[in-house]
Design a protein around this motif. Sequence first.
Motif, mmCIF file in Angstrom:
data_model
loop_
_atom_site.group_PDB
_atom_site.id
_atom_site.type_symbol
_atom_site.label_atom_id
_atom_site.label_comp_id
_atom_site.label_asym_id
_atom_site.label_seq_id
_atom_site.Cartn_x
_atom_site.Cartn_y
_atom_site.Cartn_z
ATOM 1 N N MET A 136 61.072 23.629 38.440
ATOM 2 C CA MET A 136 59.345 23.854 37.770
ATOM 3 C C MET A 136 58.608 22.549 37.846
ATOM 4 O O MET A 136 59.163 21.538 37.290
ATOM 5 N N GLU A 137 57.433 22.912 38.038
ATOM 6 C CA GLU A 137 56.361 21.589 37.804
ATOM 7 C C GLU A 137 56.262 21.556 36.158
ATOM 8 O O GLU A 137 55.916 22.456 35.527
ATOM 9 N N CYS A 138 56.041 20.164 35.640
ATOM 10 C CA CYS A 138 56.151 20.255 34.175
ATOM 11 C C CYS A 138 55.078 18.923 34.156
ATOM 12 O O CYS A 138 54.918 17.966 34.709
ATOM 13 N N GLU A 139 53.979 19.286 33.047
ATOM 14 C CA GLU A 139 53.200 18.281 32.617
ATOM 15 C C GLU A 139 53.910 17.589 31.236
ATOM 16 O O GLU A 139 54.707 18.043 30.764
ATOM 17 N N SER A 140 52.988 16.720 30.960
ATOM 18 C CA SER A 140 53.443 15.643 29.842
ATOM 19 C C SER A 140 53.660 16.487 28.598
ATOM 20 O O SER A 140 52.887 17.390 28.101
ATOM 21 N N PRO A 141 54.589 16.122 27.589
ATOM 22 C CA PRO A 141 54.725 16.886 26.449
ATOM 23 C C PRO A 141 53.183 16.576 25.636
ATOM 24 O O PRO A 141 52.935 17.416 24.732
ATOM 25 N N ASP A 142 52.654 15.415 25.682
ATOM 26 C CA ASP A 142 51.291 15.105 25.241
ATOM 27 C C ASP A 142 50.178 16.129 25.511
ATOM 28 O O ASP A 142 49.364 16.049 24.665
ATOM 29 N N SER A 143 50.382 17.056 26.673
ATOM 30 C CA SER A 143 49.714 17.975 26.875
ATOM 31 C C SER A 143 49.934 19.311 26.269
ATOM 32 O O SER A 143 49.353 20.244 26.834
ATOM 33 N N ASP A 144 50.970 19.320 25.395
ATOM 34 C CA ASP A 144 51.269 20.525 24.724
ATOM 35 C C ASP A 144 52.103 21.353 25.755
ATOM 36 O O ASP A 144 51.798 22.462 25.633
ATOM 37 N N PHE A 145 52.846 20.670 26.684
ATOM 38 C CA PHE A 145 53.585 21.360 27.655
ATOM 39 C C PHE A 145 55.066 20.960 27.395
ATOM 40 O O PHE A 145 55.194 19.696 27.526
ATOM 41 N N TYR A 146 56.058 21.749 26.931
ATOM 42 C CA TYR A 146 57.395 21.214 26.607
ATOM 43 C C TYR A 146 58.258 22.201 27.345
ATOM 44 O O TYR A 146 58.407 23.398 27.435
ATOM 45 N N ALA A 147 59.180 21.508 28.322
ATOM 46 C CA ALA A 147 60.075 22.051 29.383
ATOM 47 C C ALA A 147 61.557 21.713 28.918
ATOM 48 O O ALA A 147 61.648 20.594 28.659
ATOM 49 N N THR A 148 62.282 22.694 28.844
ATOM 50 C CA THR A 148 63.791 22.515 28.914
ATOM 51 C C THR A 148 64.433 23.075 29.866
ATOM 52 O O THR A 148 64.080 24.206 30.350
ATOM 53 N N ALA A 149 66.048 23.033 29.958
ATOM 54 C CA ALA A 149 66.818 23.449 31.072
ATOM 55 C C ALA A 149 68.295 23.514 30.358
ATOM 56 O O ALA A 149 68.598 22.673 29.718
ATOM 57 N N HIS A 150 68.769 24.438 30.859
ATOM 58 C CA HIS A 150 70.188 24.572 30.604
ATOM 59 C C HIS A 150 70.783 24.789 31.956
ATOM 60 O O HIS A 150 70.746 26.013 32.756
ATOM 61 N N PRO A 151 71.436 24.001 32.730
ATOM 62 C CA PRO A 151 71.862 24.073 33.920
ATOM 63 C C PRO A 151 73.022 25.138 34.306
ATOM 64 O O PRO A 151 72.988 25.921 35.466
ATOM 65 N N THR A 152 74.130 25.145 33.341
ATOM 66 C CA THR A 152 75.002 26.414 33.478
ATOM 67 C C THR A 152 75.676 26.821 32.127
ATOM 68 O O THR A 152 76.118 25.957 31.502
ATOM 69 N N PHE A 153 75.880 28.410 32.070
ATOM 70 C CA PHE A 153 76.318 28.719 30.978
ATOM 71 C C PHE A 153 76.873 29.956 31.404
ATOM 72 O O PHE A 153 76.649 30.709 32.447
ATOM 73 N N TYR A 154 77.703 30.444 30.728
ATOM 74 C CA TYR A 154 78.549 31.863 30.998
ATOM 75 C C TYR A 154 77.242 33.082 30.970
ATOM 76 O O TYR A 154 76.582 33.137 30.206
ATOM 77 N N VAL A 155 77.485 34.057 31.974
ATOM 78 C CA VAL A 155 76.587 34.887 32.050
ATOM 79 C C VAL A 155 76.985 35.892 30.883
ATOM 80 O O VAL A 155 75.974 36.487 30.435
ATOM 81 N N ALA A 156 78.094 35.911 30.222
ATOM 82 C CA ALA A 156 78.197 36.616 29.056
ATOM 83 C C ALA A 156 77.374 36.135 28.058
ATOM 84 O O ALA A 156 77.021 37.042 26.836
ATOM 85 N N ASP A 157 76.929 34.983 27.882
ATOM 86 C CA ASP A 157 76.078 34.271 26.925
ATOM 87 C C ASP A 157 74.427 34.391 27.351
ATOM 88 O O ASP A 157 73.656 33.968 26.483
ATOM 89 N N ALA A 158 74.120 35.386 28.323
ATOM 90 C CA ALA A 158 72.850 35.424 28.727
ATOM 91 C C ALA A 158 71.743 35.888 27.652
ATOM 92 O O ALA A 158 70.832 35.116 27.551
ATOM 93 N N GLU A 159 72.211 36.937 27.172
ATOM 94 C CA GLU A 159 71.566 37.506 26.033
ATOM 95 C C GLU A 159 71.034 36.600 24.934
ATOM 96 O O GLU A 159 70.108 36.562 24.543
ATOM 97 N N ARG A 160 72.131 35.904 24.462
ATOM 98 C CA ARG A 160 72.058 34.895 23.299
ATOM 99 C C ARG A 160 71.269 33.626 23.772
ATOM 100 O O ARG A 160 70.120 33.359 22.998
#
Length: 902
Positions: A351-375
């Motif tokens: 995804m395209e991300c702007e600077s946090p200074d513009s009130d745009f906050y981006a985070t990612a989690h590259p890999t986790f168990y499908v069983a944890d998707a709901e959490r």
Amino acid sequence: MSFSLRRSSYRGSVSDIMRPGAAQPFLQPWYVPISCNARDTGMPMGGIGNAFTLTPAGTTPVLSWLDGIHVTGPVDAPIRLQNIFFAERRVDAPLEVIDAGAILRFNDYQPLLRQDGRRWLSGREMPAEVKSTVTQMAAEPGLYRDNSAALRRWQVTLSPRTLALSKKRHTAELSRALLLDIFGGSLSLQAKFSGALTGDVEEQKIDGQKAYSADSMAYVGLYPLAETVYRNPGHDLILTRRNFSPVICGDERACSLPVSITEIEFENPTAQPLEATVVWTLENLCGDLVVKERPGVQDAWFRVVRTARYQIGEAIHDRLPQDGRTILGFAHTLENPDVDSDFSGGMALAMECESPDSDFYATAHPTFYVADAERITREALDTGRIAPPPAEMLATGRERRMGALCATVVVPAGGRRKVRFALALDFPNIKMRGFSSRKKYTEFFPQDPGRAALLALETLRRGDDYLARILKDHAGMDETGPLADFLKTAPSAEAANRFQTLLANSLGFLADATVWDNQEHFWVRECADYPFFNSLDVYFYGSFSVLRLLPRMDGSVLREFARAVLQEDPTVRRHWIYSHQPFADLPDPRHQGPRGVTGAVPHDMGSPFDPKPDAYIWHNVKHWKDLAPKFLLLVWRHYKLTGDKAFLSDCREAAFAALKYLSDMREPGETIPLTHGTDDTFDNLASHGISIYCGSLWVAALSAGAAIAEALGEKDKAEDWQALGALAQRDLTQTLWDEKTGGYLFYKIPGSGAVSDDVFADQLLSDLWLELLGLPEITPKNKRLRVARRILDNNFHINSPGVGAANLCAADGKALDSFQAQDVWVGVQFSLAAAAARAGEIAGAWELIEAQYENLYNQAKIPFGAPEGFNASVPGSEVLQYTAGRYLRPGMAWVFAWGVSA
């Protein structure tokens, strides 16, 4: 960059669009068609041969990137490639305690301290006391300062929001953000709305989140663009989701890419700023397999089998060169990329991300168990960010994995913000029995591994350019050229819009049904029910859509046929019901013969299971009378379009051999090869002797052959074929023209007197092609007008009113006892409409076009699943019956781009 879809008539609430249509599969004694309805068809997203289905509800039921096959998910585990969620809250939303016990347990080993060094929580508090203390901590502006040393010691990963706020003066907002970083999952921000952006047409909950009300979703689509507006009264922001793929006319590179863009725009109509969080979770499909859904049935229907084997995910970080914005994402693959699977390759979401200074906050989690998707999904929506993965994960390598992206933005009062994503599905291998290759896009992206990430990055960088060019393609339909001229004859502006919508959306079939490799193979599947590549009898109609999108590839198709025409394959095969009875006595020697004969034009270029010419075995096509004429007309058409003399030379020997092969089938004294039953594309509709379909195509073939010979300087051949063509045209007209009715007989057997005066719907097909290609007509224009009106009256108005012109009906318009006679083939409707318009019957042409739109969009509700045909004459049925959904022949609609006005 936003876009307008004003030209599209395919719009409405998702609940209405996806309500089951009044159509059902036509059940034949030997076959049940693959399901094709509003819930399992939709706009193809991705490149040509690398697509998945996206319905208006946001579901993705079908994958279309594996070797020409049609893949669906398990019933209990649907494929979700657009699994997007949303939450809205005030910018100063208070914290809510979800799990007080978890907060206390966490506090045991990472206790937060007050300024005087005392613990904020002793560990003995009751839930109400925990809530009260958390509220106090959130209001304490020095919380970060008082615990900064401990945070470094604990190696707490701070979110982009916390980091951005920590660089400013210490405030309660910083304290609140810090608490979410430490106690995420046990704390949440109070939200006004939280849920999935997938409509509730099939599931009420997705990964624990409520599905969106389909009644509150408004959709509009014009391939390859789609837009969905979300207006649930439960939230204040107006959400718009836009989807598009870089399928751009004439741009082979862009069309081949296995990528798509999704953009979420937030509009704030209120007087107060609001905060929005969008979360996209994506399952890692790498390593999965597919299995045949109906063993022993000749179709291309497969299902995914999840077989996770050491799936991994890696983060993506990059920058947009034009403005310095960053890109955040993840790529999925396997630890061992050489593992043999149907999904060998990688996936990437960025995804395209702007600077946090513009009130745009981006985070990612590259890999986790499908069983944890709901959490994971819940925590991201609750806190506005995705927590980093644990330092260690207990893994056997057999767990299914997925990744997630999260963006939180502040939308100012009266303002707009947006988040743009790119999805790349890099599964480059083509593997069929006896054939292997690599997909076309690998020619432009040879890097392996790491290609998926590069694809996603380029897509984001070029997204606005792609979009502008797609919009230009759309505008071109009604601004210049022959198609624009025809649209001006529409009975209303709405009718013109409906036809443009039908045309644009018909191109989606090519993304769904094509295998395209870096060796110039371009194989378009006839349909999922009959999975033959480039079935020539059908490609003859549907290839007009190929000319619209990728005209050069039409030449590749024909060159491959040219090579196949000259090949011998002595393999003996049986046909019809005897194909599975190897020792039965044959009543007719035509039911057996060699697979390849020099000069005989093959039916197809193979199938996903038999990738060699002529995989079709229902009939012995060595006796068909329409394939050679269609091949010659296609060759001449491509030359007329391109002026490519080298192409014509490449096809010369095959074209002449095909014409000779068919000419040699003439009986002594005859100028026209006689038909003997089902000798053409109407493979369950018998004709005999001199038939109008095959007879007129033979005359047209001689004309095309003469033109090819003359263009190549072979005047003797040209003169011979012109002379034979004149005799054949004379005999065809004298034998079949009926001056009294103003039309042609269906067939007549010379010498016997046997005749069929049934009315054939596509009897002007050859004249249409001849006129389009500048070759001498068979039927003068005044007679063509009479023919067109007779067909419209009998096959349409009397036989199948409101549906279209049946393939064949009695002379008085009554139904005949043959399912294929009563079929209203969609491609034939456009052929007839174009011929009628050319003859001057404009009103009738538009009536047929409008009927097809009504069938596809309002009755069956399968605009992206145009079938071979509809049958409205099944006894006792009050709904349309369709045969073979998602079919190639309806691409004939693009013949109107060649100019068919009178």
